[in-house]
Write an enzyme that holds these catalytic residues in place. Sequence first.
Site, short mmCIF file in Angstrom:
data_model
loop_
_atom_site.label_atom_id
_atom_site.label_comp_id
_atom_site.label_asym_id
_atom_site.label_seq_id
_atom_site.Cartn_x
_atom_site.Cartn_y
_atom_site.Cartn_z
N GLY A 104 36.76 21.49 -32.21
CA GLY A 104 37.49 20.65 -33.18
C GLY A 104 37.91 19.34 -32.52
O GLY A 104 38.29 19.33 -31.35
N MET A 137 48.94 23.63 -38.65
CA MET A 137 47.82 24.17 -37.86
C MET A 137 48.28 24.72 -36.52
O MET A 137 49.43 24.55 -36.12
CB MET A 137 46.79 23.08 -37.62
CG MET A 137 45.77 22.94 -38.72
SD MET A 137 44.50 21.76 -38.24
CE MET A 137 43.36 21.95 -39.61
N ASP A 160 46.09 22.24 -30.63
CA ASP A 160 46.83 23.51 -30.65
C ASP A 160 47.70 23.74 -29.41
O ASP A 160 48.59 24.59 -29.43
CB ASP A 160 45.86 24.69 -30.79
CG ASP A 160 45.01 24.60 -32.05
OD1 ASP A 160 45.47 23.96 -33.00
OD2 ASP A 160 43.91 25.17 -32.05
N ARG A 208 44.72 16.34 -37.27
CA ARG A 208 43.77 15.98 -36.22
C ARG A 208 43.27 14.55 -36.39
O ARG A 208 42.41 14.10 -35.62
CB ARG A 208 42.58 16.93 -36.27
CG ARG A 208 42.86 18.21 -35.59
CD ARG A 208 41.74 19.17 -35.43
NE ARG A 208 40.42 18.87 -35.87
CZ ARG A 208 39.56 19.80 -36.34
NH1 ARG A 208 39.94 21.06 -36.43
NH2 ARG A 208 38.35 19.48 -36.68
O1 F6P Z 1 41.60 24.05 -32.91
C1 F6P Z 1 42.01 23.00 -33.72
C2 F6P Z 1 42.10 23.43 -35.15
O2 F6P Z 1 42.48 22.32 -35.93
C3 F6P Z 1 43.03 24.62 -35.42
O3 F6P Z 1 44.37 24.24 -35.46
C4 F6P Z 1 42.48 25.12 -36.73
O4 F6P Z 1 42.75 26.49 -36.87
C5 F6P Z 1 41.01 24.86 -36.62
O5 F6P Z 1 40.85 23.88 -35.62
C6 F6P Z 1 40.35 24.37 -37.88
O6 F6P Z 1 38.99 24.34 -37.64
P1 F6P Z 1 37.93 23.56 -38.52
O7 F6P Z 1 38.08 22.08 -38.26
O8 F6P Z 1 36.61 24.06 -38.05
O9 F6P Z 1 38.24 23.86 -39.95
#
Ligand code: F6P
Length: 359
Positions: free
Chosen positions: A11, A179, A137, A285
């Site tokens: 991610g 998250m 995270d 993010r």
């Molecule tokens: O690891 C970062 C993160 O944003 C987590 O907090 C969350 O569970 C996951 O990635 C979400 O993943 P994706 O972007 O694949 O939906």
Amino acid sequence: MLRIGLLTSGGDCQALNATMRGIVKTLAVKLGDELEIYGFENGYRGLIYGQYRRMDPADFSGILTRGGTILGTSRTPFKKLDEPTPEGIEKVPAMIETYRELNLDCLFMLGGNGSTKTANRLREEGLNVIALPKTIDNDTWGTELTFGFKSAVEVATRCIDDIHTTASSHGRVFVIEIMGHKVGWIPLYAGVAGGADVVLIPEIPYRMENVIRSIEQRMEMGGRFAIVVVAEGAISQEDAALPKKEYKKKVAARTSPSIVYDIAHEIEERSGRETRVAIPGHTQRGGEPDAQDRIFASQCGVEAALACLRKEFGIMIAQNDGRMETVPLGKVAGKLKYVDPHCDLVREAKALGISFGDE
Ligand code: F6P
């Protein structure tokens, strides 16, 4: 001549570009023209399929504040590493081949837990790897901080701040999903920064009675609304007591999109108070890295470059007790860093009257 490869895996987060800039700037200052840079596209996929760009230090200029990653990223699950790609390519041998063909001296891997496990595997296969601790995270074992975390806390906090006004106008309970995957670092920090009334994190299983009681107590003291921050991995005491397999089954059978909806529904049912859900989701993010993250990302980049120059490989860059250091990849790979339910911030949050639903 020093030949380096760079990749961003898993991610994304806000400070990936700032980190790569730190690596390249440091090496360029030391080596001038004696530096060859290869940027692998979309994480380990670029290394597997030989998809890369020859890059110049100039490509890393002006990206300190830019979120996302100029290289692109992808998830390459560690547990599927020994399964061939749909085209029949054996992943690990293919990565080694790309590395050897380019005659790389070092691969810089910016990634979280799963990606670090893969980096460790490449180290075991004899590649020179330096990992940098990326994830919003903050769950990477072996470092007290990861880049991306502070910016994510900023976004999550802003969301909690903004919900306050509308929650107050309508006298509602708001359940906000934050998250953090299996850990509660972002909800804990943002919950305290945003003045939440309840914070539910995976490390402290909750009881619904306790959550309802703290909302009622707040209302009795004159509150018009309540803010409940819920980690995406939050778990009730009842579910935490289930065998893992059974809990997984229960989650798979869930008809709501996530646990926050169930919690919000239960709060409304049991308290009779109008309740709404808010989910900042991937905005946590997104956007620019905040100032703290830019600094930490730059520090990580510099330390990684310096480790490479002294030929210290098979490591991850870390910060512990406020000091930058390197930790062996073999020691960190495969472990998660959880919130200690008895840490200072939890204790202080409780002293402030924040309920974690455990008492
Ligand atoms: O690891 C970062 C993160 O944003 C987590 O907090 C969350 O569970 C996951 O990635 C979400 O993943 P994706 O972007 O694949 O939906």
